[in-house]
Design a protein around this motif. Sequence first.
Motif, mmCIF file in Angstrom:
data_model
loop_
_atom_site.group_PDB
_atom_site.id
_atom_site.type_symbol
_atom_site.label_atom_id
_atom_site.label_comp_id
_atom_site.label_asym_id
_atom_site.label_seq_id
_atom_site.Cartn_x
_atom_site.Cartn_y
_atom_site.Cartn_z
ATOM 1 N N ASN A 103 -1.073 -23.374 36.483
ATOM 2 C CA ASN A 103 -1.166 -21.960 37.178
ATOM 3 C C ASN A 103 0.151 -21.639 37.495
ATOM 4 O O ASN A 103 1.068 -22.259 37.961
ATOM 5 C CB ASN A 103 -2.182 -22.034 38.555
ATOM 6 N N LEU A 104 0.611 -20.486 36.885
ATOM 7 C CA LEU A 104 1.646 -19.972 36.822
ATOM 8 C C LEU A 104 2.068 -18.478 36.917
ATOM 9 O O LEU A 104 1.411 -17.867 36.230
ATOM 10 C CB LEU A 104 2.549 -20.383 35.591
ATOM 11 N N GLU A 105 2.946 -17.865 37.718
ATOM 12 C CA GLU A 105 3.075 -16.591 37.696
ATOM 13 C C GLU A 105 4.488 -16.133 37.574
ATOM 14 O O GLU A 105 5.260 -16.901 37.966
ATOM 15 C CB GLU A 105 2.749 -15.854 39.291
ATOM 16 N N ILE A 106 4.795 -15.148 36.485
ATOM 17 C CA ILE A 106 6.097 -15.155 36.248
ATOM 18 C C ILE A 106 6.190 -13.538 36.311
ATOM 19 O O ILE A 106 5.459 -12.768 35.800
ATOM 20 C CB ILE A 106 6.476 -15.409 34.810
ATOM 21 N N GLU A 107 7.515 -13.003 37.189
ATOM 22 C CA GLU A 107 7.601 -11.874 37.203
ATOM 23 C C GLU A 107 8.729 -11.153 36.125
ATOM 24 O O GLU A 107 9.410 -12.033 35.810
ATOM 25 C CB GLU A 107 8.190 -11.407 38.492
#
Lengths: 220, 793
Positions: free
Chosen positions: A25-29
Motif C-alpha cells: 500500500n503506497l501513496e505518492i504525491e
Amino acid sequence: MISLQNIEKYYTNKFVKTYVLRNINLEIEEGEFISIMGPSGAGKSTLLYLLGMLDKPSDGEYYFLDEPVHKFNDRKLSELHKSYIGFVFQQYHLIEELTVYENLETPLIYQKMNSKERKARVGDILDRFNIVGKKDLFPNQLSGGQQQLVGVARAVISEPKLILADEPTGNLHTDQGEEIMKLLKNLNEKGTTVIQVTHSKVNAAYGNRIVNLKDGWIER
Amino acid sequence: MLKNYFKTGLRNISKHKLFSFLNIIGLSIGMSVTLLIIVVLENASNFDDFQKNKESIYRVYTEETNPDGKMSWAITFPELTNQLELNESIEKITKINSSFRGALDYKAKELNFNGYFADSNFFNVFSYEFISGNPKTALMDPYKIILSEETAHKIFGNKDPFGETLNTKFGDFTVSGVIKEPDGNSHLSFGVLGSYSTLSTLRNKNLLNKEEWNWEAKNPEYIYLVIDNKNDISIVRDQLSIIAKQIEPLVEDVTLSFDLQNMDDIVLGKQMAGSIGPTFAFLESMIFLSLTLMILLPACFNYINLSIARSLGRGKEIGIRKILGGNKKQLVLQFIIETFILSLFALIGSMLIVYLIKDEFITLLASGSRLQIIDISFTGYLLGILLALVTALLAGIIPAVYFSKQNPLESLASKVKPGTFGALSLRKGLVVIQFALSIGFLIGISAFVKQYSHALNFEMGFPKENILVTHLADVNFNIFNNEFQSQPGVKSVSFSSTIPGSWDNSTTVVRHLDSDDSLEVQEISVDEKFLEEFDINLIKGNGFNSEMSGNNGFAIVNQQFEKSFGRFNSNSDNKNYFITESGRTAKIIGVVEDFNKTPLQKESKPILIWFNPDKYRYAFVTLESDNVYDLRNKLKKVWAGLSSMNFEAKFLEHYLEEAYNSFENAIKVLGLQGVFVMVISCLGLLGMVVFSTNNRIKEIGIRKVLGASEGKLIWLLSKSFLSLLLISTAIGVPISYFIFDRMLSRMRYEYVGIGLFEILASVSILFIAGGSVILWQTKKIASINPVENLRSE
C-alpha cells in the motif's frame, strides 16, 4: 498521483506460489522524490516496473492520476506510460545502432511528434545536458557516465510527469554518479516526480522519502 | 519515422555481416527464379506492340474435337480465305505458311534460315519498314524473296541484295526487298519471306502434299484478318462456324471448328499446337511461377530462422523501443522495413543471376524458336521491387510478430532464450521442410537422369549406328537408290514413310472382314529391303519383293499385331485378312518380330507394314563404319546431281536423341532448381549451426576443462542437426518417390522406375552437403581453447 492498494505480485510454478511483492500500500504525491531501498531480491525492481506499467500486479489496485491502471489493456497502458513516464536504467539501455541524437529522438517518434518539433526538442535537450558535441556518436563511443547522461536526457525528453530510475548510478564512478543524482534532483525541483531504486544511502539522501522493502513487504 | 527505421535497418545489416550475407545470398537465389518468370511474362505481354493495327488484327485458329477431347491449333486451312474474302466486315486478309526454312545458298555461301511464305497482303496487315523494294509488289509473283536486314547483312554484307538470286530447297528465288528489323519482339519472327504464290506453283508441280482439307496433313498455314469494327467480329465468327459445318474431314470422329483470336492474346493466350512463334502458355507459366515458391520460400525460411536465432541480441533493442513507447504496430513495421532493405539488396543479386541464366531458361520456357531479347524494362524493375516487398512480407512477418510480442523486461534481462519451445520447434520445422524439398529435387533429378540414359541406351529392336537418314524431297526413290547404292562405302539403301524410333507417327484402325472387334495399329510403308536393313527378322510367311506392285493388298505385321488381332473371333478362311478404317482390304503375308516404331514404348504396339512406294519420304543409307562423315560429304555431292534442293541428312541416332529432348529439359530445369534449393538449405543450416553453437561456447569450454575429447564435443554439437537431416529424409523420400513415380509412369515412355540406388545416392548427397556444413562449424567451436572462451565471459 499514484495510489497502490493491496498490491501482490507472485509467480506460480508447479503448484508453488513464489511471492515477490506482498500487500503493498503506497501513496505518492506529485513532486515527490522517492527512494526504494532494500536487500537484493526484496522486490525493488519489480515494484518499480509495476509502477512503470511494464509489469502487471497479480492482485490489488493501481491508480495513476486517478485512473484504474489495473483494469487497462496493453494498448491503453502503453499510451499512458509513453506520455507520462520516463525510464533510466542501471545498464543505460541505449540503442546501440543509433547515435546519441537518434536515441534521444526515438521516444518522440513513438509519440508521433512531427519532425520539426522533434528537431527543436532534441536540440534543446542536447543544450540543456551539454552534450551537443556528442550528438553524432554511438553509445559505445561514450563513457559510462556520458551514456547515463544520455539515458536521463532520453527519459526527460518527452517531458514526463514521472521518472523511474533503476539504480541509475550502479555502474558509475562516484563523481559521475553524483552528477547524475544532482541532475535527477534538479529535475525533481522543477516539478517532476522521481522514484529511484538504490542501494546507496548517499543517493537515497537526495530524495525526500525512503520506502524500505524486505522480502516483498514494505517495512514500516 | 520511416527514415529512422531505414537508418536502423541499414546499420543492423552492416553490423551483423554473417547474418546479412547468408540472407542476401539465399534471398537472391530465391528471388531470381521468380524474377525471371516475371520478366519473361512482362516481356511476353509487350509482344507485337510495334504493330500499328495490333488491336484490330485477328488470327483464325482451329478447334479439333476428337474422342480424346478438345485441342486447339494455331494452324488452319488456307482455303478458308476464299470464302472470307467475300465478307465485307473483314478489311484485310493475309495468309502465311511457315514451312519456308532450310538453307540459303548464294555463291558458295550457305546460311540456315527460318521464314514464311506470305502473300502480298502481308504488309497491309503487318507494319514493317522497307529498306529497299516495293511493299505492294514484292510478294506478288512466285519465287520472290524478302530478306530481313540481318539476313541480308549476313549474306551480302553492305551490298544491296535487290535482284540477286538465292538458292533454296524450294528452288531459286529473286530478292525483291529488304525490311528493317522491327522495334520489339514479335510472335512472327522470320529471317526471310517468300512469296505465297510460290507454294501454288510447287503444288501444281506436284512437289508438295496436295491433299487439301486433309487434317492429317496439318500444314503450317495461318490466316490473319483485320477487322476494324469490334461489332463485326461476331459476323465473322458466324461465317466461320457455317464454313466449319460444311467440312467433312478425312479422319473419323474428328470435328473441326474455327474461331478468332486477337493479336494481343496470341503470345500469352491459350496454349495451342502448331504455334508459329514463341508462346508462353499463361497457365503453365502460372504453375511454374507457383513452383518457384519452392525456391523462394526456403530462402524466406532462412531469414525467419536466422532472425529468431539471433533474438538474444535483437531482443534487447526491441525491449528498449517498447519501453520508450513503441507499440506493436510500429515494431512490426520497423522489422518489415529492415527485411525489405535486405531483400532490395537481394533483388540486385537476383538480377545478376537472372542475367546469367535467362537465355538458357527462356529456351526451356518458351516453346518456339528465336525469342530475341529479354530485357528488364522499367515496369520490370517496378515488378522486381514489388517482388522484394512481397518477399519482405513473407520473410519478415513471423520474426516481426515474434519480437513484438516479447516481454520487454525479459528481453532486457536477457532472459529470453533463443530456444523457447515454440520458436525452437518452428525453426527446426523450417529446416526440415527445406531439406525435405532438397531431397525431393535430388530424387527427381536422379529419376529423370536414369530415365534419360535408359532411353538413350534402349534396345529399339533395330541397329542405330551408321544409318544416314535422308529426306527424299523431290527425288524419285528409284533414282536415289540407283545413285546411292552404287557408291563405295554404302552398304544398303531402303525407304519408308516414317523414321523408326521417332514421334513421326500415323495410326489406323483394323478389323476382320467378318467381325466388329477393332484394333488400333501403327502404320509404316516400307520397301522390300527395309526389314533387312533394320535387321527385323521374319518369323512366319514371306517378306515383300521388288516384283510386287504398290498398294497390292499385302501387308506384314509384327508379333504384337498377330497376337492381339488373333484374339478376335473370325472364320478361319478370313483369318489372315483385315480391313482398315478407310476401307482397304489386305492380306497378311508375313509376321516379323517386335520392334519400336515410336520411342520407348511401355509395351510393343501392333504395327502394320505396307509396301507402298507412293508414301516413301525417307531414305536410309547404311554406311561402312569408318569415315562416315567423309562419306556423308561425298553423298552430298551425289545428291547435288539429283536435286536443286538441299541435302537434308542426319544420322538415325540424332533423330532418336531428339525424341528425348523433353527429358533433357526436365533435367536442366530440375537441376538448376535443385542446386538453388540445396544452396539455400545449406546456407540456412550453416546460419542455424553458427548461432546455436555460439550460444554454447561457454558450455563447451567447461566440458573441455572437465576432460571431454574434441570428437565427443563435435558429436554433442552435431547430433541434433544430423537428426534434423534424418527427419527430412524420412519425410522427403516417400513423398518425392510417390510424386515422381506418378509423374514418370504417366509419360508416354516406358518407365524404368526409381531404384534404391537413386534414393541412396540422393540421400548421400544430402548428408554429404549438410554434414560438411555441420562439421565445419562444430569442429571450429570444439577446437577453441577453453581458457580463451571461459575468460571472455
